[in-house]
Enzyme design. Structure first.
Site, short mmCIF file in Angstrom:
data_model
loop_
_atom_site.label_atom_id
_atom_site.label_comp_id
_atom_site.label_asym_id
_atom_site.label_seq_id
_atom_site.Cartn_x
_atom_site.Cartn_y
_atom_site.Cartn_z
N ASN A 97 0.86 -1.19 0.00
CA ASN A 97 0.00 0.00 0.00
C ASN A 97 0.89 1.23 0.00
OD1 ASN A 97 -2.42 -1.54 0.22
ND2 ASN A 97 -1.99 -1.83 2.40
N GLN A 104 -1.91 3.84 2.69
CA GLN A 104 -0.73 3.42 3.46
C GLN A 104 -0.80 4.06 4.84
OE1 GLN A 104 2.98 4.67 1.68
NE2 GLN A 104 4.25 3.55 3.16
N HIS A 110 6.82 -1.17 3.35
CA HIS A 110 6.58 -2.53 3.82
C HIS A 110 5.78 -3.28 2.78
CE1 HIS A 110 3.37 0.07 5.33
NE2 HIS A 110 2.55 -0.96 5.27
N HIS A 112 3.33 -6.55 2.45
CA HIS A 112 2.52 -7.53 3.19
C HIS A 112 2.58 -8.86 2.43
CE1 HIS A 112 -0.15 -4.52 5.45
NE2 HIS A 112 0.36 -3.75 4.49
P1 AMP Z 1 -0.47 -0.28 5.67
O1 AMP Z 1 -1.90 0.14 5.68
O2 AMP Z 1 -0.08 -0.99 4.42
O3 AMP Z 1 0.46 0.88 6.00
O4 AMP Z 1 -0.32 -1.37 6.81
C1 AMP Z 1 0.27 -1.17 8.05
C2 AMP Z 1 0.19 -2.49 8.78
O5 AMP Z 1 1.02 -2.41 9.93
C3 AMP Z 1 -1.21 -2.87 9.26
O6 AMP Z 1 -1.56 -4.13 8.70
C4 AMP Z 1 -1.05 -2.95 10.78
O7 AMP Z 1 -1.81 -3.98 11.37
C5 AMP Z 1 0.44 -3.18 10.94
N1 AMP Z 1 1.03 -2.75 12.20
C6 AMP Z 1 0.87 -1.55 12.81
N2 AMP Z 1 1.59 -1.51 13.94
C7 AMP Z 1 2.23 -2.70 14.04
C8 AMP Z 1 3.13 -3.28 14.98
N3 AMP Z 1 3.52 -2.61 16.08
N4 AMP Z 1 3.58 -4.53 14.76
C9 AMP Z 1 3.19 -5.21 13.67
N5 AMP Z 1 2.35 -4.72 12.74
C10 AMP Z 1 1.88 -3.49 12.92
#
Ligand code: AMP
Length: 126
Positions: A97, A104, A110, A112
């Site tokens: 994202n 995002q 990152h 997924h």
């Molecule tokens: P995005 O929307 O692609 O930026 O996704 C961010 C992702 O980070 C989401 O799926 C969250 O659940 C994950 N996330 C946020 N904080 C943490 C954390 N401390 N440890 C692991 N995953 C996290």
């Protein structure tokens, strides 16, 4: 215009050891850890250790060693999860994202990896 990286984002804090994480794999240039709110039986995030906000930022400014390591780490995580197609199983989805339109939430690159169930169409409304 320069890429704008926020060093206070949550993944930067994870990389600095300020917040715990469920590590799957760590390499010289990358960290892979389980998503805190999994959206599939397997949900792993893979991040470069460098300060990159997006894949386009990474592609423009990362060194060759970082790019190779990131690519190989993504592949290794798929193998570790047992979802790589070489294992002859059902596959996975890889998502990055990006920005406002890509929704995002964390402004550190990152990818997924989602796996372990049938995931449906990527964009069901299209
Ligand atoms: P995005 O929307 O692609 O930026 O996704 C961010 C992702 O980070 C989401 O799926 C969250 O659940 C994950 N996330 C946020 N904080 C943490 C954390 N401390 N440890 C692991 N995953 C996290």
């Amino acid at each position: 215009m320069a890429y704008d990286y926020d060093p206070e984002n949550i993944f930067a804090k994870i990389l600095r050891g300020e917040i715990p994480n469920d590590t799957v794999l760590e390499t010289d240039h990358c960290l892979a850890f389980r998503d805190i709110a999994p959206q599939a039986p397997d949900h792993v995030l893979i991040i470069p250790k460098g300060a990159y906000v997006s894949f386009d930022h990474f592609a423009a400014e990362a060194g060759d060693a970082e790019i190779v390591d990131y690519t190989r780490t993504i592949g290794k995580v798929c193998k570790m999860l047992g979802v790589d197609l070489d294992a002859g199983v059902d596959g996975y989805r890889m998502i990055a994202n990006t920005g406002k339109n890509g929704v995002q939430d964390v402004p550190h690159l990152h990818v997924h990896i989602l796996a372990g169930k049938f995931l449906g169409r990527m964009l069901p409304n299209i």
